[in-house]
Design an enzyme around this catalytic site. Sequence first.
Site, mmCIF file in Angstrom:
data_model
loop_
_atom_site.group_PDB
_atom_site.id
_atom_site.type_symbol
_atom_site.label_atom_id
_atom_site.label_comp_id
_atom_site.label_asym_id
_atom_site.label_seq_id
_atom_site.Cartn_x
_atom_site.Cartn_y
_atom_site.Cartn_z
ATOM 1 N N SER A 190 -1.536 -1.811 0.880
ATOM 2 C CA SER A 190 -0.420 -1.535 -0.024
ATOM 3 C C SER A 190 0.086 -2.790 -0.442
ATOM 4 C CB SER A 190 0.814 -0.699 0.704
ATOM 5 O OG SER A 190 0.319 0.393 1.309
ATOM 6 N N HIS A 237 5.242 -4.369 0.509
ATOM 7 C CA HIS A 237 5.152 -4.050 -0.949
ATOM 8 C C HIS A 237 6.079 -4.971 -1.794
ATOM 9 C CE1 HIS A 237 4.781 0.579 0.222
ATOM 10 N NE2 HIS A 237 3.753 -0.371 0.338
#
Length: 284
Positions: A190, A237
């Site tokens: 991610s 993230h």
Amino acid sequence: MTQPVDARAGYCYRHPDRESYVLCQRCGRTICGECQTPAAVGVVCPECMAQQRATHPRTKPAWLTRMTGGGAPVVTYVIIAICVAVFIVQTIGDLLGLPVTSALHYAGAYSYPAAVSGAFEPWRMLTSIFAHANILHLLLNMYTLWVFGSALEPLLGRARYLALFLISGFAGSLGVLLIASPLVPVVGASGAIFGLFGAFLIIQRRLGGNATQMLVLLAINLGIGFLPSFNIAWQAHVGGLIGGFLVGLIYVETRQPQRRRWQLPLLVVLCVVFVALSLIHFFV
């Protein structure tokens, strides 16, 4: 030894003792067999050939073309294949109850057990990108990677795209290291994928493209990570997004030929800064 254009007719202007009746198609001078270079029509002399090569754009070697752009998103496919292979090995090992598999899974996870055991395992900053917690986690990440990789890899070229992915993945782990608890294992691509988000956004904005939909999509995906019920490492993230944004900014600002020589040094400096931040946090 050379002679002017009006050299003796019938003799090579570079070799006056050699008789010839062949003329250069560009300048009209007489040239012998040794001085002739085949052209689309007729032959040209060495000086005209040198001038032609200097004024025409150079073509890249085949190996360099394969590494820097064009064709299918091979790097994206390879990354997906590695992630799937790692997950298959982990799953088979878990089904068979092999202890080595759980050790492999933990070795790939991002965490810093040094806070307890004093071990220094920096490879986790990158190996965590290729490990995933479950099949849904894997499928969502690989689908997103395929969507953005298919667009970015042909645009950037394979070498630049791979650099973007790895630097963004490292930046994601750095975000976990600086913000989250180092004892919590984190896996998944991610952070690197959010780096693709960041690079794609800055490239769209700087080249005059419409980035509104990208901003909305980015805000939704980033916001989901803050929901506690999803158990998502939003720190990765944020870190990956910042890393990808910076890499994309370097690519955009050095896209002009006269600035291209600064691209690699700036990427190296960025990597050194990221590594320094991870080491400072670890040793201080």
